[in-house]
Structures are given as structure tokens and as C-alpha cells.
Design an enzyme around this catalytic site. Sequence first.
Site, PDB file in Angstrom:
ATOM      1  N   CYS A 117       0.824  -1.207   0.000  1.00  0.00           N
ATOM      2  CA  CYS A 117       0.000   0.000   0.000  1.00  0.00           C
ATOM      3  C   CYS A 117       0.856   1.254   0.000  1.00  0.00           C
ATOM      4  O   CYS A 117       2.062   1.213   0.247  1.00  0.00           O
ATOM      5  CB  CYS A 117      -0.969  -0.002   1.175  1.00  0.00           C
ATOM      6  SG  CYS A 117      -0.261   0.091   2.816  1.00  0.00           S
ATOM      7  N   CYS A 118       0.189   2.366  -0.339  1.00  0.00           N
ATOM      8  CA  CYS A 118       0.834   3.669  -0.389  1.00  0.00           C
ATOM      9  C   CYS A 118       1.940   3.675  -1.443  1.00  0.00           C
ATOM     10  O   CYS A 118       1.709   3.335  -2.594  1.00  0.00           O
ATOM     11  CB  CYS A 118       1.349   4.031   1.006  1.00  0.00           C
ATOM     12  SG  CYS A 118       1.802   5.761   1.214  1.00  0.00           S
ATOM     13  N   ILE A 119       3.180   3.996  -1.087  1.00  0.00           N
ATOM     14  CA  ILE A 119       4.297   4.057  -2.025  1.00  0.00           C
ATOM     15  C   ILE A 119       4.926   2.682  -2.260  1.00  0.00           C
ATOM     16  O   ILE A 119       5.661   2.476  -3.229  1.00  0.00           O
ATOM     17  CB  ILE A 119       5.374   5.057  -1.520  1.00  0.00           C
ATOM     18  CG1 ILE A 119       6.401   5.390  -2.597  1.00  0.00           C
ATOM     19  CG2 ILE A 119       6.063   4.515  -0.276  1.00  0.00           C
ATOM     20  CD1 ILE A 119       5.838   6.169  -3.763  1.00  0.00           C
ATOM     21  N   PRO A 158       3.977  -0.078  -3.590  1.00  0.00           N
ATOM     22  CA  PRO A 158       3.841  -0.743  -4.888  1.00  0.00           C
ATOM     23  C   PRO A 158       5.007  -0.521  -5.846  1.00  0.00           C
ATOM     24  O   PRO A 158       5.204  -1.313  -6.774  1.00  0.00           O
ATOM     25  CB  PRO A 158       2.541  -0.156  -5.446  1.00  0.00           C
ATOM     26  CG  PRO A 158       1.711   0.104  -4.226  1.00  0.00           C
ATOM     27  CD  PRO A 158       2.710   0.600  -3.214  1.00  0.00           C
ATOM     28  N   THR A 207      -3.266  -0.793  -2.754  1.00  0.00           N
ATOM     29  CA  THR A 207      -4.252   0.242  -2.423  1.00  0.00           C
ATOM     30  C   THR A 207      -3.514   1.552  -2.157  1.00  0.00           C
ATOM     31  O   THR A 207      -2.372   1.539  -1.673  1.00  0.00           O
ATOM     32  CB  THR A 207      -5.103  -0.175  -1.206  1.00  0.00           C
ATOM     33  OG1 THR A 207      -6.207   0.726  -1.061  1.00  0.00           O
ATOM     34  CG2 THR A 207      -4.299  -0.190   0.083  1.00  0.00           C
TER      35      THR A 207
END
Length: 268
Positions: A176-178, A180, A239
Site C-alpha cells: 500500500c501507499c508508495i 507498490p 491500495t
Amino acid sequence: MAAVRALVGSRLAAASAFASLSPGGRTPSQRAAIHLSAPHPAAKVALVLSGCGVYDGTEIHEASAILVHLSRGGAEVQIFAPDVPQMHVIDHTKGQPSESESRNVLTESARIARGKITDLAKLSATNHDAAIFPGGFGAAKNLSTFAVDGKDCKVNKEVERVLKEFHQAGKPIGLCCIAPVLAAKVLRGVEVTVGHEQEEGGKWPYAGTAEAIKALGAKHFVKEVAEAHVDQKNKVVTTPAFMCEAALHHIHDGIGAMVRKVLELTGK
């Protein structure tokens, strides 16, 4: 006494007749027992942290939300972090580097893990059903060099190994967030989301990350903060979380969607 014996006898006879009307002659308690299914084995999930604190480590709210949703899903969790120095230490009251300090990623991550943490070098996909990576700048500074090098970044060797091991084993990975960007760098052609691709007046302040993800050869899908994207082929679930300036409960909803899908993909 004869009257008492007659009364007891009539009640026993009634109970016997009631039982004979039940399937197989079972009593209500026996019938209930056959509807109980054997408990499913808990999914064993590895949570990989990158320090403690949004600007130089793991985003704490994201890690906490992941743990809450994993707990609700009945998962068995083990927490890991690499035993390496942080890129730098940020004074979170000022948002600026603290030049005189140095910290260790494993040691700092232990704050979130309440001391129960293991060196990432010991994580093996053979012992777990899924792996999840929260965001925070630590993912881009300590688990990789994305914060400095963008699309030309390098990924920590243990993080790269773990991602490849779970992917090759067909086991789901959540980010999630950065975070990925880690999958985008290591797993060529993977599908991920970091939210929207335009800043939209500051609502999506890190929207430029989507272009870097595309430059890495991955596919970016636009999603809202409370949504998760599922790459069914690669079993990667992502996400946006704090890539969006949104209410905390919306961020938690998106993380919940990610965790639920990861657990579904484990088949447990």
C-alpha cells in the site's frame, strides 16, 4: 409415588418420541453438532516494515490498520524488517533531517512490532502464505532507493528476494501507499495502483509516482483511496492509502479491502 412414576414415564416417552422425529433420531444438540465445520487453518502472513515513522520509515497508521484487519481475518502474523541502517533520520516535528542521528531499520521497526520482530533475511515464502508491505517513505528510502533514484532505483536485496520468492510460489503479495513501487521494480509487468495520476489540487500530492511506475514497465490502474486493485495473474494486491489526502477512515477502508483480498487469495 405411583402418580410421580406415571408422570416421569410420560415425559420420558414424549422425549423419546421427539427424538424419533429428528433425522437419524438425534437430539437437538446432536443435530447442531453436525452443522459445525472444521476450523480452517489460519493464513500465515509476513508483514515487512521499513522503520518507524512516515518520513523515514513505516507509516504507522498503515501498519496498525493492516494488523487490525489481519487480526479480524484470523491471520497468524509474523513481523520482519531488514537489519540495515536507515537512509537518514527525520525530525518529524520539523520534517527535516537530523544530521547527528543514525538509526537501524530493524530496531526502529521493533517499536511497531512491540518487540516481536525478525530479521528479513530469515523470511522464507515456504513458511508463509502471503506477504504485506505497508507504505511510508521507508519503503522508498530504506527498502529501496526510489526516493532518490526514481525509476532507476535499486531494491534492497532481501526485499527483492522475498518478492520474487512469494511471486514464484504463487503466493499473494499486498502493498500500500508508495510500497507498490517495489513490486513495479522487481516484478516486471505487474499491475498496481497508487491512486490517481493527477494531483487534483493537492488531493493526490504524489500522483507523479504513477508515471514512474509505468517507466518501470509496470501497469498502473487508477483507483479511489477506499479501493484496492487486484492483479489476478501475479496475485499482487495494492491500495493507495496515504498517497491521498483523505479522511483516515477512508484510508483504513482501502487497507481493509487490500487485506481481505490478500487473505482470499491464500485460500484460507
